[in-house]
Design a protein around this motif. Structure first.
Motif, PDB file in Angstrom:
ATOM      1  N   GLY A  95       0.829  -1.205   0.000  1.00 26.54           N
ATOM      2  CA  GLY A  95       0.000   0.000   0.000  1.00 26.54           C
ATOM      3  C   GLY A  95       0.857   1.246   0.000  1.00 26.54           C
ATOM      4  O   GLY A  95       2.095   1.184  -0.109  1.00 26.54           O
ATOM      5  N   ASN A 110      -0.469   9.374   8.241  1.00 25.31           N
ATOM      6  CA  ASN A 110      -0.099   7.975   8.458  1.00 25.31           C
ATOM      7  C   ASN A 110      -1.115   6.971   7.929  1.00 25.31           C
ATOM      8  O   ASN A 110      -0.961   5.762   8.137  1.00 25.31           O
ATOM      9  CB  ASN A 110       0.162   7.683   9.934  1.00 25.31           C
ATOM     10  N   ARG A 125       1.537   4.857   2.130  1.00 25.84           N
ATOM     11  CA  ARG A 125       1.242   5.507   3.414  1.00 25.84           C
ATOM     12  C   ARG A 125       1.581   6.993   3.380  1.00 25.84           C
ATOM     13  O   ARG A 125       2.634   7.392   2.896  1.00 25.84           O
ATOM     14  CB  ARG A 125       2.022   4.835   4.550  1.00 25.84           C
ATOM     15  N   THR A 149      -3.072   4.599   5.291  1.00 21.35           N
ATOM     16  CA  THR A 149      -2.581   3.808   4.164  1.00 21.35           C
ATOM     17  C   THR A 149      -3.686   3.659   3.130  1.00 21.35           C
ATOM     18  O   THR A 149      -4.832   3.361   3.477  1.00 21.35           O
ATOM     19  CB  THR A 149      -2.122   2.417   4.647  1.00 21.35           C
ATOM     20  N   CYS A 187      -1.958  12.005  -0.914  1.00 18.72           N
ATOM     21  CA  CYS A 187      -2.998  11.476  -0.023  1.00 18.72           C
ATOM     22  C   CYS A 187      -4.345  12.146  -0.296  1.00 18.72           C
ATOM     23  O   CYS A 187      -4.439  13.368  -0.305  1.00 18.72           O
ATOM     24  CB  CYS A 187      -2.574  11.726   1.423  1.00 18.72           C
ATOM     25  N   GLN A 190       4.818   1.097   0.633  1.00 17.13           N
ATOM     26  CA  GLN A 190       5.053   0.111   1.697  1.00 17.13           C
ATOM     27  C   GLN A 190       5.231  -1.285   1.080  1.00 17.13           C
ATOM     28  O   GLN A 190       4.563  -1.608   0.108  1.00 17.13           O
ATOM     29  CB  GLN A 190       3.843   0.056   2.634  1.00 17.13           C
ATOM     30  N   LEU A 242       3.042  10.444  -0.375  1.00 17.89           N
ATOM     31  CA  LEU A 242       2.831   9.034  -0.051  1.00 17.89           C
ATOM     32  C   LEU A 242       4.133   8.241  -0.124  1.00 17.89           C
ATOM     33  O   LEU A 242       5.018   8.558  -0.918  1.00 17.89           O
ATOM     34  CB  LEU A 242       1.811   8.438  -1.025  1.00 17.89           C
TER      35      LEU A 242
END
Ligand SMILES: *Cc1c(COP(=O)(O)O)cnc(C)c1O
Length: 417
Positions: A11, A18, A13, A20, A29, A41, A38
């Motif tokens: 994903g 924070n 984050r 996801t 985001c 991950q 972003l």
């Protein structure tokens, strides 16, 4: 059975909230807007099972060897150009000049379009193709542009580049030769950046701007992965990187942490972030702990002349996490580093390319870095990209008529013989 690399991404984050969100064609985001950069991950347990020293033994020496740690689809057609796995040189004379025990240069001017940016652009063109775009655009002080133009040419994408007025002529020429559409904006980098973002939205182009694009920084990360693999147990105490938008140092820091997580190194080096005195908003924010305040810029190091950096949170977080530091250097110190890096290291870097050498020397002089320490400086761009600045750093040839008498006289005058 090899697992497809894209499945290692879990994903994206947000650096602010924070939260996801799922992997896909997004830039920032949805909740935090353009400030919400972003971060990709990964499932490191799964990565660790595939990305082993043994597996790496059998892979090509370019940055695609780390495919499990790159956000690329297994179906992607990798560009044929040689990206990454740039050499690291032991430079004892330059080390002595800087006042440090051990110094290495990692020469990223050796990438296909002669800068570090090829690491990011190579991911950018693959993401554009994966998401079905035929045109990709960016705003750049120069290197991201020429890099995008070159990589687009290599894979057959159309590229549109927005450059600010002060981009050096060789860099503009470099992107014209690769067939990019070049839009020279009578204004600053920030204005070129905003125009580009708007154009991408209106015309349906893929936005390569690495300040906000979460995937490109994963390409920049590969320099950190390489430093860890190339040095292993002998990884230097410090990794020194020049800082503009903040993606390069942020990416390298992430790569080093990942390699520690995977067991390739047992400690992650400290990061020294180097900005120009004429453009150091990230250093200000690093020192004050406050949010970034945009500045106007004035430095010969055009590649790091960024007054409104987008990825400052990532840069500061990685530098702090590494227990590192930041420093600013003057144009004079940069010109001095251009000479010393060339004359004592044999590497010709552009001003932003050698700013790290200037910063390291200053940090040692100020006691920020111990003389008994070790460091690797990433030389982020080749000096031939900016001959104008190089000329300021150097002297003139000995002009003579073709006679031996004349030659001898001039050599004696110059104390060569
Ligand atoms: C882009 C660039 C940098 C800095 O990278 P950021 O991600 O903007 O911090 C440093 N040196 C050169 C030569 C560059 O082109």
């Amino acid at each position: 059975m090899t697992r497809s690399s894209s499945t290692f991404v879990t994903g994206l984050r947000c650096f602010i909230c924070n939260g996801t969100i799922p992997n896909g064609n997004v830039h920032t985001c949805p909740k935090c807007g353009v400030q919400g950069i972003l971060d990709v991950q990964y499932d490191y347990d799964a990565v660790g099972k595939c990305l082993t020293p043994h597996a790496l033994d059998n892979r090509q020496h370019n940055h695609w060897r780390y495919s499990e740690l790159l956000p690329i689809s297994p179906e992607a057609t990798i560009p044929p150009l040689h990206i990454g796995w740039t050499p690291t040189y032991d430079v004892p004379r330059l080390a002595a000049n800087a006042g440090i025990d051990r110094l290495f240069l990692k020469d990223d001017g050796r990438n296909p379009t002669s800068s570090f940016k090829d690491r990011a652009s190579s991911i950018g063109v693959l993401k554009a193709q994966e998401f079905g775009f035929t045109t990709i655009a960016c705003a750049s002080t120069g290197n991201a542009a020429s890099s995008l133009a070159g990589l687009s040419a290599a894979v057959g994408l159309r590229s549109v580049i927005f450059v600010p007025q002060r981009a050096p002529e060789p860099k503009i020429t470099q992107l014209l030769i690769f067939g990019a559409t070049v839009v020279r904006v009578q204004g600053t980098y920030e204005q070129a950046f905003d125009l580009c973002s708007e154009a991408c939205k209106r015309f349906g182009w893929y936005d390569r701007n690495s300040g906000i694009n979460p995937f490109l920084v994963e390409g920049k990360k590969t320099a950190g992965l390489e430093i860890a693999e190339q040095f292993g147990a002998t990884v230097p105490e410090w990794v020194v990187v020049s800082v503009g938008d903040g993606c390069t140092i942020g990416g390298i820091g992430k790569g080093l942490r990942e390699m520690k997580k995977l067991g390739f190194i047992n400690r992650a080096p400290k990061l020294l972030g180097v900005q120009a005195e004429g453009a150091h908003p990230i250093l200000e924010s690093f020192a004050s702990g406050q949010d970034l305040i945009p500045v106007s810029t004035n430095t010969i190091a055009d590649s790091i002349a960024v007054g409104t950096p987008r990825n400052w949170r990532r840069a500061i977080r990685e530098i702090r996490e590494s227990e590192g530091a930041m420093i600013a250097v003057s144009d004079q110190e940069i010109l001095d580093a251009m000479r010393s890096t060339a004359r004592m290291g044999g590497v010709f870097g552009e001003p932003a390319g050698v700013a790290g050498v200037a910063g390291l020397k200053k940090a040692i002089a100020q006691g920020l870095i111990g003389r008994d320490s070790s460091a690797v400086v990433v030389i982020t761009g080749n000096g031939l990209k900016d001959i104008q600045s190089a000329k300021q750093a150097t002297g003139q040839p000995l002009d003579i008529e073709p006679s031996f008498e004349m030659l001898e006289r001039r050599l004696i005058e110059s104390k060569i013989v």
